[in-house]
Design an enzyme around this catalytic site. Structure first.
Site, PDB file in Angstrom:
ATOM      1  N   GLU A 148      16.404  -9.514  19.419  1.00 28.97           N
ATOM      2  CA  GLU A 148      17.923  -8.652  20.137  1.00 28.97           C
ATOM      3  C   GLU A 148      17.738  -8.663  21.894  1.00 28.97           C
ATOM      4  O   GLU A 148      17.537  -8.561  22.104  1.00 28.97           O
ATOM      5  CB  GLU A 148      17.417  -7.564  19.621  1.00 28.97           C
ATOM      6  CG  GLU A 148      18.676  -5.960  20.036  1.00 28.97           C
ATOM      7  CD  GLU A 148      19.758  -6.447  19.062  1.00 28.97           C
ATOM      8  OE1 GLU A 148      19.841  -6.760  17.560  1.00 28.97           O
ATOM      9  OE2 GLU A 148      20.610  -6.455  19.078  1.00 28.97           O
ATOM     10  N   LYS A 206      14.135 -15.026  24.071  1.00 26.71           N
ATOM     11  CA  LYS A 206      14.491 -13.554  24.263  1.00 26.71           C
ATOM     12  C   LYS A 206      14.092 -13.992  25.649  1.00 26.71           C
ATOM     13  O   LYS A 206      14.853 -13.510  26.614  1.00 26.71           O
ATOM     14  CB  LYS A 206      13.846 -12.546  23.450  1.00 26.71           C
ATOM     15  CG  LYS A 206      14.135 -11.102  23.941  1.00 26.71           C
ATOM     16  CD  LYS A 206      15.045 -10.734  24.302  1.00 26.71           C
ATOM     17  CE  LYS A 206      15.350  -9.697  25.503  1.00 26.71           C
ATOM     18  NZ  LYS A 206      15.691  -8.436  24.602  1.00 26.71           N
ATOM     19  N   CYS A 262      14.624  -3.335  30.615  1.00 21.47           N
ATOM     20  CA  CYS A 262      14.257  -5.739  30.198  1.00 21.47           C
ATOM     21  C   CYS A 262      13.477  -5.629  31.348  1.00 21.47           C
ATOM     22  O   CYS A 262      13.039  -6.919  31.263  1.00 21.47           O
ATOM     23  CB  CYS A 262      15.471  -5.194  29.616  1.00 21.47           C
ATOM     24  SG  CYS A 262      15.030  -4.403  27.648  1.00 21.47           S
ATOM     25  N   LYS A 325      22.308   1.055  35.655  1.00 15.47           N
ATOM     26  CA  LYS A 325      23.440   0.498  35.658  1.00 15.47           C
ATOM     27  C   LYS A 325      24.272   1.706  35.123  1.00 15.47           C
ATOM     28  O   LYS A 325      23.482   2.476  34.546  1.00 15.47           O
ATOM     29  CB  LYS A 325      23.135  -0.390  34.933  1.00 15.47           C
ATOM     30  CG  LYS A 325      23.027  -0.600  33.283  1.00 15.47           C
ATOM     31  CD  LYS A 325      23.280  -1.523  33.104  1.00 15.47           C
ATOM     32  CE  LYS A 325      22.931  -1.411  30.998  1.00 15.47           C
ATOM     33  NZ  LYS A 325      23.463  -2.670  30.197  1.00 15.47           N
TER      34      LYS A 325
HETATM   35  C1  UDX Z   1      19.635  -6.499  29.683  1.00 16.15           C
HETATM   36  C2  UDX Z   1      19.680  -8.150  29.075  1.00 16.15           C
HETATM   37  O1  UDX Z   1      21.373  -8.541  29.125  1.00 16.15           O
HETATM   38  C3  UDX Z   1      19.949  -7.810  26.988  1.00 16.15           C
HETATM   39  O2  UDX Z   1      20.197  -9.484  27.193  1.00 16.15           O
HETATM   40  C4  UDX Z   1      18.110  -7.879  27.611  1.00 16.15           C
HETATM   41  O3  UDX Z   1      18.437  -7.237  25.504  1.00 16.15           O
HETATM   42  C5  UDX Z   1      18.235  -6.235  27.887  1.00 16.15           C
HETATM   43  O4  UDX Z   1      17.964  -6.825  29.041  1.00 16.15           O
HETATM   44  P1  UDX Z   1      20.424  -4.754  30.152  1.00 16.15           P
HETATM   45  O5  UDX Z   1      18.509  -3.883  30.149  1.00 16.15           O
HETATM   46  O6  UDX Z   1      20.841  -3.045  29.101  1.00 16.15           O
HETATM   47  O7  UDX Z   1      19.869  -5.469  29.151  1.00 16.15           O
HETATM   48  O8  UDX Z   1      20.845  -4.568  31.712  1.00 16.15           O
HETATM   49  P2  UDX Z   1      22.430  -5.596  32.049  1.00 16.15           P
HETATM   50  O9  UDX Z   1      23.449  -5.231  31.734  1.00 16.15           O
HETATM   51  O10 UDX Z   1      21.828  -6.502  31.767  1.00 16.15           O
HETATM   52  O11 UDX Z   1      21.984  -5.413  33.144  1.00 16.15           O
HETATM   53  C6  UDX Z   1      20.801  -5.314  34.020  1.00 16.15           C
HETATM   54  C7  UDX Z   1      20.424  -4.760  35.179  1.00 16.15           C
HETATM   55  O12 UDX Z   1      21.116  -6.303  36.577  1.00 16.15           O
HETATM   56  C8  UDX Z   1      20.888  -3.594  35.989  1.00 16.15           C
HETATM   57  O13 UDX Z   1      20.066  -2.754  36.486  1.00 16.15           O
HETATM   58  C9  UDX Z   1      22.522  -4.395  36.775  1.00 16.15           C
HETATM   59  O14 UDX Z   1      22.672  -3.008  37.755  1.00 16.15           O
HETATM   60  C10 UDX Z   1      21.455  -5.397  37.218  1.00 16.15           C
HETATM   61  N1  UDX Z   1      23.645  -6.431  37.593  1.00 16.15           N
HETATM   62  C11 UDX Z   1      23.454  -6.812  36.651  1.00 16.15           C
HETATM   63  C12 UDX Z   1      23.393  -6.923  39.009  1.00 16.15           C
HETATM   64  O15 UDX Z   1      22.458  -6.485  39.395  1.00 16.15           O
HETATM   65  N2  UDX Z   1      23.980  -7.186  39.202  1.00 16.15           N
HETATM   66  C13 UDX Z   1      25.020  -8.283  37.893  1.00 16.15           C
HETATM   67  O16 UDX Z   1      25.937  -8.665  38.309  1.00 16.15           O
HETATM   68  C14 UDX Z   1      24.890  -8.115  37.013  1.00 16.15           C
END
Ligand code: UDX
Length: 461
Positions: A148, A206, A262, A325
């Site tokens: 996923e 993944k 994650c 986030k």
């Molecule tokens: C992530 C993956 O995107 C997703 O595909 C997987 O299934 C689970 O892990 P998620 O943990 O929900 O999803 O958050 P994501 O939107 O990927 O952001 C992860 C972290 O990166 C956040 O702390 C966010 O603030 C940070 N981030 C993201 C940055 O610092 N800069 C960016 O440009 C993008």
């Protein structure tokens, strides 16, 4: 189809509700009785936009229910494994105890022709091991690995409209993919790509996707460090390189770095697994990705100390944002919460706020002062720091905020504010990777904004 979903956390609860929305008859099973009770009442146990509405709709249709009894999977032909795989305590590897416990509890209820579908993020090799375990107990049951990719905050959309469907199968000729095609008929009819591969490749898809995303973020944060050393601006740099279609602008937002349930634990588990397989050299770079990410937190504390005049002792710091986030109440490995706690430990008096994450944050770090009001958080603050880029913080009015603080100094940990607006309103503005965006003349102690004019004004634009 009749489906069961084992594990009703972020992944499983959303998956169960979405499968029911697609017309399947779904039972979600979890060992946590209070979580099951809340889900059955149509309440999401965590903040996820759209999920409460979807739960209520699916529960109302009679196609969705939740239970603590594994026996309730009887009658389902397909069983999704959606339990968590957290980082082991004091180790980099993934803790697979929930995966094995879930599968072992399911085994007595498996019937001929059933399909077990793994959705959890697991170290490569896990699916083959689980398949052998299942075959021993129920030789006619099969296993597929179907990772996923949902993002918190967009979980419903990502589940209903996935970028791609990945099927890891023991034997592509077995016909197992037809069962999965039936489940995902809507996404396939919408033209979403579906890729069939072996277990190992599916597991690696993944973790390598998450490793790539983490690397992209740490790359731009490494550039931020160089920008800080040279006077360049990392936001402008990201825009400029992002126009190259081969690079792309997404996931190039420099700032406090990645956190959550994650990316951090997945890259560590990936390194640990590569080590076990004798391929550790291939992933040595992920150690640097991790270090760059953690250094941002330390830099944020340093910048805050700087705007406080060189010492955090006794300084009142308003922390805006605790979730890892925006659009999430998740504080697992949250860079924001980690910085807030560090500031407090180094002598600052922290008042922290977040639109959704205060309850989770206060359970994890009870020593901070929490409030749900931005106004309460910033009143008499010596420094305001933005750690999660919630919309309500991006649109704050510097003049109104200036009338509340003791000293108009702001540190933008997510590069989400417009430096000129804050500087023009008399604030000292600092950010990660944008040294020139800093205020030319710090205005410590000066009260800006117009208290009279601000009367009746809102904090946000
Ligand atoms: C992530 C993956 O995107 C997703 O595909 C997987 O299934 C689970 O892990 P998620 O943990 O929900 O999803 O958050 P994501 O939107 O990927 O952001 C992860 C972290 O990166 C956040 O702390 C966010 O603030 C940070 N981030 C993201 C940055 O610092 N800069 C960016 O440009 C993008």
């Amino acid at each position: 189809m009749r489906l069961s979903v084992i594990g009703c956390g972020y992944l499983g609860a959303v998956h169960a509700a979405c499968m029911a929305k697609l017309g399947h008859d779904v039972v979600g099973v979890d060992v946590d009785a209070s979580k099951v009770a809340r889900l059955n009442a149509g309440e999401a146990p965590f903040f996820e936009p759209g999920l409460p509405e979807l739960l209520r709709e699916s529960l109302g249709s009679g196609r969705l229910r939740f239970s603590t009894e594994m026996a309730d999977v009887a009658g389902s032909a397909v069983h999704f494994i959606a339990v968590g795989t957290p980082q082991k305590r004091n180790e980099n590897g993934a803790d697979l105890s929930h995966v094995y416990a879930g599968v072992d509890a399911l085994l007595p209820y498996l019937r001929e022709g059933d399909l077990v579908v793994g959705k959890s993020t697991v170290p490569v090799g896990t699916a083959r091991d689980l398949a052998a375990r299942i075959a021993e107990r129920c030789p006619s049951a099969d296993l597929a690995w179907n990772p996923e990719f949902l993002r918190e905050g967009f979980a419903v959309k990502d589940t209903l409209e996935p970028d791609r469907l990945v099927y890891g199968l023991a034997d592509p000729a077995s016909g197992v993919h037809l069962m999965l095609d039936e489940i995902y008929a809507q996404a396939l009819a919408d033209g979403r790509p579906r890729l069939i591969m072996d277990y190992e490749t599916a597991e690696l898809v993944k973790v390598s996707a998450n490793a790539f995303l983490a690397t992209k973020i740490s790359f731009i944060n490494a550039m931020a460090e160089v920008c800080e050393a040279t006077g360049a601006d990392v936001s402008v740099l990201a825009d400029a390189i992002g126009h190259d279609a081969r690079i792309g602008r997404k996931f190039l937002n420099a700032g406090l770095g990645f956190g959550g349930g994650c990316l951090p634990k997945d890259i560590r588990a990936f390194m640990a697994r590569a080590g076990e397989l004798g391929a550790d050299q291939a992933l040595t770079f992920l150690r640097e990705v991790d270090s760059i990410n953690m250094r941002r937190r330390a830099r944020m504390v340093d910048l805050t100390r700087e705007v406080c005049g060189g010492s955090l002792l006794g300084q009142r710091v308003a922390v805006l944002g605790l979730a890892f986030k925006p659009n999430s109440d998740d504080v697992r490995d949250s860079p924001a919460l980690s910085v807030a706690a560090q500031l407090q430990l180094q002598g600052a008096s922290v008042t922290a706020t977040d639109p959704e994450a205060v309850p989770n944050a206060s359970r994890r770090f009870p020593d901070l002062t929490y409030t749900t009001s931005i106004e309460d958080a910033v009143t008499h603050a010596d420094a305001v720091i933005v750690l999660t880029e919630w919309e309500q913080y991006r649109t704050l009015d510097p003049a109104v905020l200036g009338s509340l603080v003791a000293r108009p100094a702001i540190v933008d940990g997510r590069n989400c504010l417009e430096p000129e607006r804050w500087r023009d309103a008399g604030w000292t503005y600092r950010a990660l990777g944008r040294p020139r965006a800093a205020s030319a003349v710090p205005v410590a102690g000066r009260s800006v904004g117009l208290p009279q004019a601000a009367a009746g004004a809102t904090l946000s634009r």
